[in-house]
Scaffold this active site. Structure first.
Site, short mmCIF file in Angstrom:
data_model
loop_
_atom_site.label_atom_id
_atom_site.label_comp_id
_atom_site.label_asym_id
_atom_site.label_seq_id
_atom_site.Cartn_x
_atom_site.Cartn_y
_atom_site.Cartn_z
N SER A 1 0.81 -1.23 0.00
CA SER A 1 0.00 0.00 0.00
C SER A 1 0.83 1.27 0.00
CB SER A 1 -0.96 0.04 1.21
OG SER A 1 -1.71 -1.11 1.27
N GLY B 1 1.36 2.93 -2.73
CA GLY B 1 0.88 3.77 -3.84
C GLY B 1 1.60 3.49 -5.13
N LEU C 1 -0.65 4.30 -8.08
CA LEU C 1 -0.73 5.75 -8.31
C LEU C 1 0.56 6.26 -8.98
CD1 LEU C 1 -2.27 8.35 -7.93
CD2 LEU C 1 -1.30 8.53 -5.64
N LYS D 1 14.96 6.88 7.90
CA LYS D 1 15.81 5.69 7.91
C LYS D 1 15.89 5.03 6.53
CE LYS D 1 17.34 5.53 12.01
NZ LYS D 1 18.78 5.89 12.12
N THR E 1 14.94 0.39 2.90
CA THR E 1 15.09 0.54 1.45
C THR E 1 16.30 -0.24 0.96
OG1 THR E 1 14.00 2.68 1.42
CG2 THR E 1 15.53 2.26 -0.38
N LYS F 1 23.29 8.65 0.46
CA LYS F 1 23.47 7.34 1.07
C LYS F 1 22.66 6.28 0.31
CE LYS F 1 23.05 5.47 5.72
NZ LYS F 1 22.55 5.84 7.06
N CYS G 1 -26.76 0.57 -11.09
CA CYS G 1 -26.91 -0.88 -11.15
C CYS G 1 -27.91 -1.36 -10.10
CB CYS G 1 -25.54 -1.54 -11.04
SG CYS G 1 -25.49 -3.11 -11.91
N LEU G 2 -27.46 -1.95 -9.01
CA LEU G 2 -28.42 -2.35 -7.97
C LEU G 2 -29.22 -1.13 -7.50
CD1 LEU G 2 -29.30 -4.85 -6.26
CD2 LEU G 2 -27.76 -4.02 -4.49
N HIS H 1 -22.40 1.13 -15.14
CA HIS H 1 -21.50 1.79 -14.17
C HIS H 1 -20.80 3.00 -14.81
CE1 HIS H 1 -21.80 -1.12 -10.90
NE2 HIS H 1 -21.99 -2.00 -11.86
N GLU I 1 -19.45 5.44 -13.45
CA GLU I 1 -18.28 5.88 -12.68
C GLU I 1 -16.97 5.36 -13.26
OE1 GLU I 1 -20.48 3.66 -11.72
OE2 GLU I 1 -19.62 2.05 -10.50
N1 GLN Z 1 -26.72 -7.71 -7.97
C1 GLN Z 1 -27.26 -7.05 -9.11
C2 GLN Z 1 -27.18 -7.91 -10.37
O1 GLN Z 1 -26.42 -8.84 -10.44
C3 GLN Z 1 -26.59 -5.70 -9.33
C4 GLN Z 1 -25.15 -5.81 -9.65
C5 GLN Z 1 -24.41 -4.50 -9.50
O2 GLN Z 1 -24.89 -3.61 -8.82
N2 GLN Z 1 -23.23 -4.39 -10.06
O3 GLN Z 1 -27.88 -7.63 -11.32
#
Ligand code: GLN
Length: 547
Positions: A14, A16, A19, A186, A190, A222, A380-381, A519, A521
């Site tokens: 972790s 990064g 990143l 320190k 490394t 160093k 989605c859900l 999705h 996002e």
């Molecule tokens: N569980 C739901 C499905 O399989 C929604 C999946 C989700 O939100 N990615 O359809």
């Protein structure tokens, strides 16, 4: 033929690495180069698709339908290059390919061994698409010395030997701990980490040292001396205020220059950093604060909704406001009235999820947003729950629910407004599934086209009528309830091109209520915020003016 940068980590996990890799990709692009980023994960799962978000954070889905590591999300957000199935691999996938070939008899009766069979499989993966870009950045998950990681380290060592001299370099990330008692950074951990790396035949060309404090000149010398890395290739990686500061911060510390020097590229093309200067300007010169309630299930682990958190930030940047996302466990609303929890937020987001736990709470959150006229984005859900809410409370289908929960419980309790999809069209071929299929890789995955209804809120938001977004789900809203729901005001404003699968719903008489089956996002970037998130935050801001 691409030049390769192999990125490894040591001392602790972790740090990064993802990143740093993404930021390096962005900096090479700023100098006019084309890049691809890849992740090699030592775990034995074939892909992260079946892992709980608590285990491994979010599953990032690519256009071509691969379920990958969340680091690929960082790569995309920083470079804008759409990740592909061939950008992510795990030990599980490598071994499963090798064993499949063995069963097929491809190895002609040979004894199958880690070297050369497993390492060759890894090298073949590394070489895919090497003619397409200037730089290929390959990050190895985990830390040097992990048992699972050894075949990957051996493979990258071999790969650099197979290629002409100067085509591959190694960048290693480590930690410089600060000891308060002596007031010193320190360098020993490394040194040990580099020693470990060298013991498997890899000499780092660039060292990126994470530390809370600037590295004094003496310590830099160093590290350079003991780790056999040039002094100007010892790069300080201080803690950042925002991840989006990484490209500019790493540039200041000389990372891209050190990498180009290691390849002996001289003179180096000058960088154009205006994209990242603009991103930082938007982040730092934001006016006002927008509070968004994210009502979900995996709320204890920040990484579980990584892309949503980032997309909300991008939405804020588009409107020059600061966004504070607050994560609320949906189960609370199964016991308590949501009003005192949700009043005071400018908007509500219900993200994706799996399984029944918390879903009644999400339905309550959707109801609250609908009744109070608060901007709602269901993903989605979160879309499925909004449809069930409308079916129950507007269309009078009191026992509306999703087949997902009936399957989980092993008995039929609901009218399946959301049902298990068994056959659909992807591009120009049919995909078929049945109940009881393997869990891994069998959902509706990857990019699909949707047609938006003329005059709908979403067509205004997208500024067009054909969109392509990424999916990851097994269940779908049932088209046969369309007329009934539309007569109650829930409009099906986005559909699959064959008109069979509802992709988007919106409430006609609500200022901003959108549910999407995909999705969005996953495609948002700081320099190109996703239109749905940008407009969601705009609506939230306008809502706060009313409060
Ligand atoms: N569980 C739901 C499905 O399989 C929604 C999946 C989700 O939100 N990615 O359809």
């Amino acid at each position: 033929m691409a030049r390769y940068v192999f990125i490894t980590g040591g001392v602790v996990s972790s740090l990064g690495k993802g990143l740093a890799s993404a930021a390096l990709g962005a900096l090479l692009q700023a100098r006019g180069y084309s890049v691809r980023l890849r992740k090699l994960d030592p775990y034995l799962n074939v892909d992260p698709g079946t892992m709980s978000p608590f285990e491994h954070g979010e599953v990032f889905v690519t256009d071509d339908g691969a379920e990958t590591d969340l680091d690929l999300g960082h790569y995309e957000r920083f470079t804008g290059v759409a990740a592909r199935r061939t950008d992510s691999v795990s030990s599980g996938r490598i071994y499963s390919n090798v064993l499949e070939k063995e069963r097929r008899g491809d190895y002609l009766g040979k004894t199958i061994q880690v070297i050369p069979h497993v390492t060759n499989e890894i090298k073949d993966f590394l070489a895919v698409g090497e003619d397409e870009v200037d730089f290929m950045l390959c990050e190895i998950g985990g830390t040097v010395g992990d048992i699972e990681g050894l075949p990957f380290f051996e493979a990258i060592r071999q790969f650099s030997q197979d290629r002409p001299r100067g085509q591959c370099i190694f960048m290693h990330l480590t930690l410089l701990p600060y000891v308060t008692a002596s007031g010193e950074l320190k360098t020993k951990p490394t040194q040990h980490s580099v020693k470990e790396l060298r013991s498997i035949g890899i000499a780092p060309d660039v060292l990126v040292c994470r530390s809370e404090h600037p590295i004094p000149e003496k310590e830099r010398e160093k590290i350079s001396l003991f780790c056999n890395v040039r002094k100007d290739a010892v790069i300080a990686a201080p803690d950042l205020r925002s991840i989006y500061e990484a490209p500019l911060a790493y540039h200041r510390e000389g990372l891209d220059q050190a990498v180009l020097d290691a390849f002996a590229i001289s003179p180096a093309p000058r960088p154009d950093l205006s994209r990242w200067e603009d991103v930082m300007d938007r982040l730092e010169n934001a006016e006002g604060l927008i509070r968004i309630a994210v009502v979900g299930k995996y709320t204890q682990l920040e990484d579980a909704y990584k892309s949503i958190a980032e997309a909300l930030t991008h939405g804020g940047m588009a409107n020059r406001v600061r966004v504070k996302a607050e994560w609320i466990d949906a189960e609370i609303f199964e016991r308590e009235d949501p009003s005192p929890w949700l009043e005071g937020f400018q908007a509500i987001l219900v993200p994706g999820g799996f399984g029944e736990r918390g879903t009644e709470g999400k339905i309550k959150a959707a109801q609250f947003a609908r009744e109070r006229g608060i901007p709602y984005l269901g993903i989605c859900l979160g879309m499925q729950m909004a449809v069930i809410e409308a079916a129950r409370n507007l269309a009078g289908l009191e026992d509306a629910g999703s087949e997902e929960f009936d399957h989980e419980a092993g008995k039929k309790r609901f009218t399946p407004v959301v049902y298990h999809l068994k056959e659909w069209v992807q591009g120009n071929h049919k995909v078929a599934r049945k109940i009881g299929d393997d869990k891994g890789g069998t959902m509706r995955l990857g990019a699909y086209t949707a047609q938006l209804a003329e005059g709908s809120l979403v067509s205004r938001v997208y500024g067009g009528q054909t969109i392509e977004e990424r999916h990851r789900h097994r269940y779908e809203v049932d088209i046969q309830y369309r007329d009934q729901l539309e007569s109650c005001g829930l409009v099906f404003s986005g559909m699959s091109p064959d008109g069979r699968l509802p992709e988007i719903v919106e409430h006609r008489d609500h200022p901003w209520f959108i549910g999407v089956q995909f999705h969005p996002e996953l495609k948002s970037k700081p320099f190109a915020p996703h239109p749905l998130f940008a407009d969601f935050i705009r609506a939230a801001r306008d809502n706060s003016r009313l409060v």
